[in-house]
Design a protein around this motif. Structure first.
Motif, short mmCIF file in Angstrom:
data_model
loop_
_atom_site.label_atom_id
_atom_site.label_comp_id
_atom_site.label_asym_id
_atom_site.label_seq_id
_atom_site.Cartn_x
_atom_site.Cartn_y
_atom_site.Cartn_z
N GLY A 117 26.11 71.67 -5.07
CA GLY A 117 26.13 70.20 -5.11
C GLY A 117 27.10 69.68 -6.16
O GLY A 117 27.78 68.68 -5.94
N CYS A 118 27.17 70.35 -7.30
CA CYS A 118 28.06 69.82 -8.35
C CYS A 118 29.53 70.06 -7.99
O CYS A 118 30.40 69.34 -8.48
N ILE A 119 29.80 71.03 -7.14
CA ILE A 119 31.19 71.20 -6.65
C ILE A 119 31.45 70.12 -5.59
O ILE A 119 32.46 69.42 -5.62
N TYR A 120 30.47 69.97 -4.68
CA TYR A 120 30.55 69.01 -3.57
C TYR A 120 30.84 67.58 -4.08
O TYR A 120 31.67 66.87 -3.53
N HIS A 121 30.13 67.18 -5.13
CA HIS A 121 30.27 65.80 -5.61
C HIS A 121 31.42 65.62 -6.61
O HIS A 121 31.61 64.52 -7.13
N SER A 122 32.16 66.68 -6.90
CA SER A 122 33.25 66.53 -7.86
C SER A 122 34.36 65.66 -7.26
O SER A 122 34.67 65.76 -6.07
N LYS A 123 34.98 64.85 -8.14
CA LYS A 123 36.06 63.99 -7.65
C LYS A 123 37.28 64.81 -7.25
O LYS A 123 38.19 64.29 -6.60
N ILE A 124 37.33 66.08 -7.60
CA ILE A 124 38.49 66.89 -7.16
C ILE A 124 38.15 67.79 -5.96
O ILE A 124 38.96 68.61 -5.55
N CYS A 125 36.94 67.61 -5.39
CA CYS A 125 36.57 68.48 -4.26
C CYS A 125 37.23 67.96 -2.97
O CYS A 125 36.94 66.84 -2.52
N PRO A 126 38.11 68.73 -2.34
CA PRO A 126 38.76 68.26 -1.11
C PRO A 126 37.75 68.14 0.04
O PRO A 126 36.79 68.91 0.09
N PRO A 127 37.96 67.17 0.96
CA PRO A 127 37.02 66.95 2.06
C PRO A 127 36.72 68.22 2.87
O PRO A 127 35.59 68.45 3.26
N ARG A 128 37.73 69.08 3.06
CA ARG A 128 37.49 70.29 3.85
C ARG A 128 36.49 71.21 3.17
O ARG A 128 35.69 71.88 3.82
N LEU A 129 36.55 71.25 1.85
CA LEU A 129 35.62 72.11 1.11
C LEU A 129 34.21 71.51 1.13
O LEU A 129 33.21 72.23 1.24
N ARG A 130 34.16 70.19 1.09
CA ARG A 130 32.85 69.53 1.17
C ARG A 130 32.17 69.92 2.49
O ARG A 130 30.99 70.25 2.53
N ASP A 131 32.95 69.87 3.57
CA ASP A 131 32.37 70.23 4.88
C ASP A 131 31.84 71.66 4.87
O ASP A 131 30.78 71.94 5.40
N LYS A 132 32.61 72.55 4.24
CA LYS A 132 32.19 73.96 4.21
C LYS A 132 30.91 74.13 3.41
O LYS A 132 30.05 74.95 3.75
#
Ligand code: GDD
Ligand code: MG
Length: 396
Positions: A332-347
């Motif tokens: 979750g803390c990677i997901y909500h990071s402002k530098i997390c790209p949308p493709r990584l969020r989906d993964k």
């Protein structure tokens, strides 16, 4: 200590993330030629240099429900010259488990003649001291410091800074092997000695986390949560560099240390998401993607080292629900990071849903953040705390 030099380094803006280093000798003798590379591949950190760093280091032990016996073992493994700081969130009723630990620490420090501090994180005097200096990112609705491992650790770093220490290390209270604790601290000091920057973090990578199986002891290498957090932290880096990497191997490492100069600049994520978010925050702050106000750190660079232990890691098994919470918080803390790209969020969503840790349409909870404390007036904090809190301090 004798270790190999990092074989490769991933550079991300001003941050150098070094690959895992191995320990060849836990004790490499006294100092002739210390701190210098012995060859192209091996570095020796002599005992004198290690002792010198230990004198400037505080070891923070966050503790919640652990048995006194476990804590006593951990205390015995911390090198004598380090300041030991216990930040407790132990229950105070019906039995005051904090008092039991405080009494045991008092007896131990007097007996062996060493410096230590113990404080309960929900202490009213501590909350008053934090209010006085305007540092309010740790409070809950009762006006006390929230429960949570990260919250306890940050209080520990504030106490380390208050005591004038230059480095702070963290060791969990539920470690069954005092010799492993001793090794962690030697690793911390060796990493600090090897770093060329004042902004340093040293993270411990366990060689094995043994489990009992029906056929005997099984020496597993990978933790159930850390393998996945490492994978997503590495993906985060790869998305920016364009090259796949496996440099991050210590995403969830509870045992790690930092220079106070780095620790006071960082934003922390609450509870058990603190360790993976430390890496995310270093990339956010010093990765060159988002502007930062910390130009000195950008100029001198941030070094993150990872060192593999010789001792295996034996600690308390806290069950599956706990692992699930830790996994969701870590990703979750990677997901909500402002530098997390949308493709990584989906993964990340796909992964957590695949494990039935999230349902369709659900996102990981946003973890509360803890602000940097560089500008906190530490002398004023100390004055109020010393008057108000029910802590115990022993100084040698
Ligand atoms: N002060 C304080 N306050 N300490 C706490 C709190 C709290 O609210 N919650 C937990 N702790 C202490 C525990 O008492 C223990 O000493 C330490 O933090 C680690 O907690 P565990 O509950 O034993 O966590 P774990 O073993 O599952 O996970 C540990 O290892 C992971 C990597 O494998 C933690 O260090 C994780 O943060 C880490 O990612
Ligand atoms: Mg544990």
């Amino acid at each position: 200590m004798k270790l190999d030099l990092p074989r490769y380094t991933e550079r991300f803006g001003a941050t150098s993330l070094h690959g895992v280093q191995r320990v060849f000798e836990l004790d490499s003798g006294f100092d002739d030629g210390a701190g210098r590379s012995m060859s192209e591949t091996i570095q020796r950190i002599g005992n004198e240099e290690i002792s010198e760093i230990e004198r400037k280091m505080a070891i923070v032990i966050p503790i919640k429900g652990e048995l006194l016996r476990l804590l006593e073992g951990v205390l015995s493994g911390v090198p004598h010259d380090c300041l030991t700081i216990i930040v407790s969130n132990s229950p105070r009723q019906p039995v005051d488990r904090y008092k039991l630990k405080k009494d045991a620490l008092e007896q131990f420090t007097r007996f062996v003649g060493r410096s230590a501090i113990i404080l309960h994180q929900r202490d009213q005097g501590l909350a008053d001291a934090l209010k006085q200096v305007g540092y309010d990112s740790l409070f809950d609705q009762d006006g006390l410091v929230r429960s949570g491992k990260a919250e306890g650790m940050v209080i520990g770093v504030l106490l380390a800074k208050m005591a004038g220490k230059a480095f702070v290390g963290f060791i969990d209270a539920d470690n069954y092997v005092p010799g492993a604790v001793n090794e962690y601290v030697k690793i911390f000091s060796s990493g600090i000695a090897m770093s060329k920057s004042p902004y340093t973090m040293v993270r411990v990578s366990w060689i094995y986390k043994p489990k009992m199986s029906e056929t005997g002891m099984y020496f597993s290498k990978w933790g159930r949560v850390s393998e996945t957090s490492n994978q997503f932290l590495n993906s985060l880096i790869s998305y920016y560099t364009g090259f796949e990497t496996e440099v991050v191997r210590t995403g969830n490492s509870g045992e790690h240390c930092m220079s106070i100069s780095l620790a006071e600049l960082m934003t922390y994520s609450s509870g058990y998401s603190i360790e993976p978010y430390e890496i995310v925050n270093i990339l956010e702050e010093f990765g060159g993607i988002i502007p930062t106000v910390y130009q000195d750190a950008m100029d001198k660079g941030i070094e993150v080292m990872q060192v593999e232990t010789r001792n295996p890691h034996f600690h308390e098994d806290k069950g599956d629900d706990h692992l699930c919470d830790m996994m969701v918080a870590s990703l979750g803390c990677i997901y909500h990071s402002k530098i997390c790209p949308p493709r990584l969020r989906d993964k990340i969503l796909e992964d957590l849903r695949g494990r039935s840790m999230l349902v369709e349409g659900q996102e990981p909870e946003v973890m509360l953040k803890i602000s940097p404390f560089k500008s906190v007036d530490i002398h004023q904090f100390a004055q109020v705390l010393n008057k108000a809190a029910t802590s115990y301090t022993h100084r040698e």
